[in-house]
Design a protein around this motif. Structure first.
Motif, mmCIF file in Angstrom:
data_model
loop_
_atom_site.group_PDB
_atom_site.id
_atom_site.type_symbol
_atom_site.label_atom_id
_atom_site.label_comp_id
_atom_site.label_asym_id
_atom_site.label_seq_id
_atom_site.Cartn_x
_atom_site.Cartn_y
_atom_site.Cartn_z
ATOM 1 N N ASN A 58 0.823 -1.216 0.000
ATOM 2 C CA ASN A 58 0.000 0.000 0.000
ATOM 3 C C ASN A 58 0.854 1.261 0.000
ATOM 4 O OD1 ASN A 58 -2.547 -1.429 2.194
ATOM 5 N ND2 ASN A 58 -2.409 -1.436 -0.042
ATOM 6 N N LYS A 62 1.341 4.059 -2.864
ATOM 7 C CA LYS A 62 1.109 5.473 -2.543
ATOM 8 C C LYS A 62 2.270 6.336 -3.042
ATOM 9 C CE LYS A 62 -1.832 7.065 -0.417
ATOM 10 N NZ LYS A 62 -3.111 7.711 -0.876
ATOM 11 N N ILE A 77 -1.021 11.650 5.934
ATOM 12 C CA ILE A 77 -1.893 10.852 5.063
ATOM 13 C C ILE A 77 -1.665 9.363 5.323
ATOM 14 C CG2 ILE A 77 -2.355 10.202 2.658
ATOM 15 C CD1 ILE A 77 -1.669 13.124 1.911
ATOM 16 N N VAL A 78 -0.394 8.980 5.398
ATOM 17 C CA VAL A 78 -0.057 7.582 5.654
ATOM 18 C C VAL A 78 -0.576 7.142 7.023
ATOM 19 C CG1 VAL A 78 1.881 6.027 6.132
ATOM 20 C CG2 VAL A 78 1.905 7.457 4.093
ATOM 21 N N TYR A 79 -0.429 8.007 8.011
ATOM 22 C CA TYR A 79 -0.910 7.695 9.363
ATOM 23 C C TYR A 79 -2.419 7.452 9.337
ATOM 24 C CZ TYR A 79 -2.140 8.373 14.285
ATOM 25 O OH TYR A 79 -2.663 8.226 15.547
ATOM 26 N N ASP A 80 -3.162 8.366 8.730
ATOM 27 C CA ASP A 80 -4.632 8.258 8.725
ATOM 28 C C ASP A 80 -5.130 7.111 7.853
ATOM 29 O OD1 ASP A 80 -5.431 10.259 10.482
ATOM 30 O OD2 ASP A 80 -5.299 11.819 8.960
ATOM 31 N N GLU A 81 -4.664 7.079 6.604
ATOM 32 C CA GLU A 81 -5.219 6.146 5.627
ATOM 33 C C GLU A 81 -4.730 4.713 5.799
ATOM 34 O OE1 GLU A 81 -4.803 7.446 1.611
ATOM 35 O OE2 GLU A 81 -5.780 9.372 1.954
ATOM 36 N N LEU A 82 -3.439 4.563 6.133
ATOM 37 C CA LEU A 82 -2.870 3.220 6.178
ATOM 38 C C LEU A 82 -2.707 2.701 7.603
ATOM 39 C CD1 LEU A 82 -0.162 3.509 3.363
ATOM 40 C CD2 LEU A 82 -2.551 2.821 3.184
ATOM 41 N N LYS A 85 -6.720 3.405 9.305
ATOM 42 C CA LYS A 85 -7.886 2.843 8.608
ATOM 43 C C LYS A 85 -7.614 1.470 8.003
ATOM 44 C CE LYS A 85 -9.860 7.395 7.580
ATOM 45 N NZ LYS A 85 -10.180 8.379 6.518
ATOM 46 N N LYS A 86 -6.616 1.379 7.126
ATOM 47 C CA LYS A 86 -6.354 0.105 6.439
ATOM 48 C C LYS A 86 -5.961 -0.985 7.432
ATOM 49 C CE LYS A 86 -6.257 0.629 1.736
ATOM 50 N NZ LYS A 86 -6.829 -0.274 0.746
#
Length: 254
Positions: A58, A62, A77-82, A85-86
């Motif tokens: 992932n 990205k 972004i990496v902290y939140d999305e991956l 969340k992921k």
């Protein structure tokens, strides 16, 4: 007489407050242990390695999506999305518990993110540092994958008296996943965006930034497993790789 009575009352109050604080801390620790055990029961060492591999893919995707030009808010972004969340979806953790684990185990949240690095975290036990250094020694040798896996298994056996077996298997799974993935993919990133090694050295030496990423994975897995079992190993490894790779590609690291 009054003075002695006041001193006695004050002493009783102070002792009561200290006892209350200790009880609260013990309760907090017990609650955290229950959470980690509960979350670790959802995992196996193999699952830890697989989730780690998936998130490595992932973050690699990205980076390509960004054309290797990491925006200033890339780590966020990496902290939140991956990382939140992921990972929560793949590990079947609630996002809130995932956030709590990052803060409790590694002092990582949005407020600390800008200056955070897994490499700034020091092991408190000498045995953990030795274990990490032994694994990193074979990372530095940049062995072919089969030899790396075989040598790693020997190292894991040497430390079997110091760690729970399931934690060792998680650390092994993360180390194998990280080494295999970044040995194959990091040279591609290096050629396009950061200092590439001379062709004759490409297969002989770990790129110093690839070393930082792989080392972050392994350090996070060891550190997280000590306090958080399988759940902690997963959390630590993924913080290590995702934030280290974004930092190295976007902003440079030693």
């Amino acid at each position: 007489m009054k003075r002695n009575v006041l001193i006695s009352i004050f002493s009783i109050i102070v002792i009561s407050l200290l006892v209350s604080a200790c009880e609260k801390e013990n309760h907090r620790q017990q609650t955290l242990e229950v959470d980690y055990k509960e979350l670790s029961n959802k995992l196996t060492p193999k699952a830890v390695g697989e989730i780690h591999s998936n998130l490595s893919v992932n973050v690699y995707n990205k980076l390509n999506e960004w054309n290797l030009q990491v925006p200033k808010n890339g780590p966020e972004i990496v902290y939140d999305e991956l990382l939140i969340k992921k990972q929560s979806i793949q590990a079947k953790f609630s996002p809130e518990k995932t956030r709590i684990m990052y803060l409790e185990l590694f002092d990582l949240n949005k407020e600390t993110l800008s200056g955070w690095s897994i490499h700034n975290i020091e092991f408190k036990r000498k045995i953990d540092s030795l274990f990490y250094e032994d694994i990193m020694h074979i990372v530095d040798l940049w062995l072919d994958f089969d030899e790396f896996e075989s040598t790693l298994s020997s190292i894991i056996t040497q430390y079997s008296d110091h760690y729970l077996n399931e934690n060792l298997l998680s650390i092994k799974a993360v180390s194998i996943s990280s080494y295999e993935f970044w040995k194959e993919n990091y040279p591609k990133l290096a050629q396009e965006n950061i200092r590439a090694l001379p062709p004759e050295e490409e297969e002989k030496e770990t790129h110093p930034w690839a070393r930082s990423v792989i080392g972050g994975d392994i350090k996070g897995a060891i550190g997280g497993s000590i306090f958080g079992g399988l759940a902690g190993a997963l959390i630590g490894a993924n913080a290590g790789t995702l934030l280290s790779i974004v930092e190295c590609i976007g902003f440079g690291c030693e």
